[in-house]
Scaffold this motif. Sequence first.
Motif, short mmCIF file in Angstrom:
data_model
loop_
_atom_site.label_atom_id
_atom_site.label_comp_id
_atom_site.label_asym_id
_atom_site.label_seq_id
_atom_site.Cartn_x
_atom_site.Cartn_y
_atom_site.Cartn_z
N GLU A 87 0.85 -1.35 -0.24
CA GLU A 87 0.05 0.01 0.12
C GLU A 87 0.67 1.21 -0.25
O GLU A 87 1.86 1.54 0.49
N ASN A 88 0.19 2.24 -0.56
CA ASN A 88 0.80 3.58 -0.30
C ASN A 88 0.58 4.46 0.79
O ASN A 88 1.02 5.28 1.42
N LEU A 89 -0.83 4.20 1.23
CA LEU A 89 -1.37 4.91 2.17
C LEU A 89 -1.87 3.79 3.63
O LEU A 89 -2.48 3.01 2.99
N SER A 90 -1.41 4.17 4.66
CA SER A 90 -1.93 3.27 5.68
C SER A 90 -2.54 4.26 6.61
O SER A 90 -2.30 5.20 7.01
N SER A 91 -3.74 3.46 7.10
CA SER A 91 -4.90 4.42 8.00
C SER A 91 -5.60 3.64 8.75
O SER A 91 -5.40 2.23 8.84
#
Length: 227
Positions: A87-91
């Motif tokens: 992933e590019n974004l972790s949330s």
Amino acid sequence: MEQVTVLNAVFRGKVAHRYGMETAIDKVPTTERIYLSETGLEGDECAEKRFHGGTERALHQYPAEHYAYWREKYGIEKNWQAPGMGENLSSEGMTEETVCLGDRYQWGEAIIEVSQPRSPCFKLNQRWDIEKFSVDMQDISRCGWLYRVIQPGYVSVDDPLKLIAREPDAMTLREVCDIYFGDPLNRDALMRLKAQSKLSQSWTRTLDKRLETNELENWNFRLLGHA
């Protein structure tokens, strides 16, 4: 509609030979302010552009809380944490149950829009050394999702995601997955999904083919790496 999510991390990666394949799945965190173009983050690469990347798959986000499920299912000996899915974004606080197709977010100077769930592939099996891991991910719809870039601009991990628009008839990503993967030849359901104007072109073409032929495309290569 006020919804603001602080990101845990932003990742990007270069193509390298890992896990017996050419892949950019191993990404590293960045705290820099970097440019997000229509095709993705500056400095981020993908190995197979036919299946990854491009204008409708410019970014991949994966919920950090899903890793607890995989840890419980497969054990603690593996490093179940971001960016293990590439992933590019972790949330945290955004999942397939709450994010909808077509949701638009302001991220720094950029505006991004949810285009489709991620289609799990055999590279995840190799990365985690778990046979049919991709099948397990698809079966429970914990796939993460992809974005198209509506407005390029500079972004960073310090910029939160601010929900700025949602389609009036928007399906959650869980609903999308339940049809596309879970009930793939239900004509009424396919027509409902096809009516989602923000669905990616590649998934829309697949829906058209299913509706025309009443046949399911072969998933073996994508999921398992062989016919």
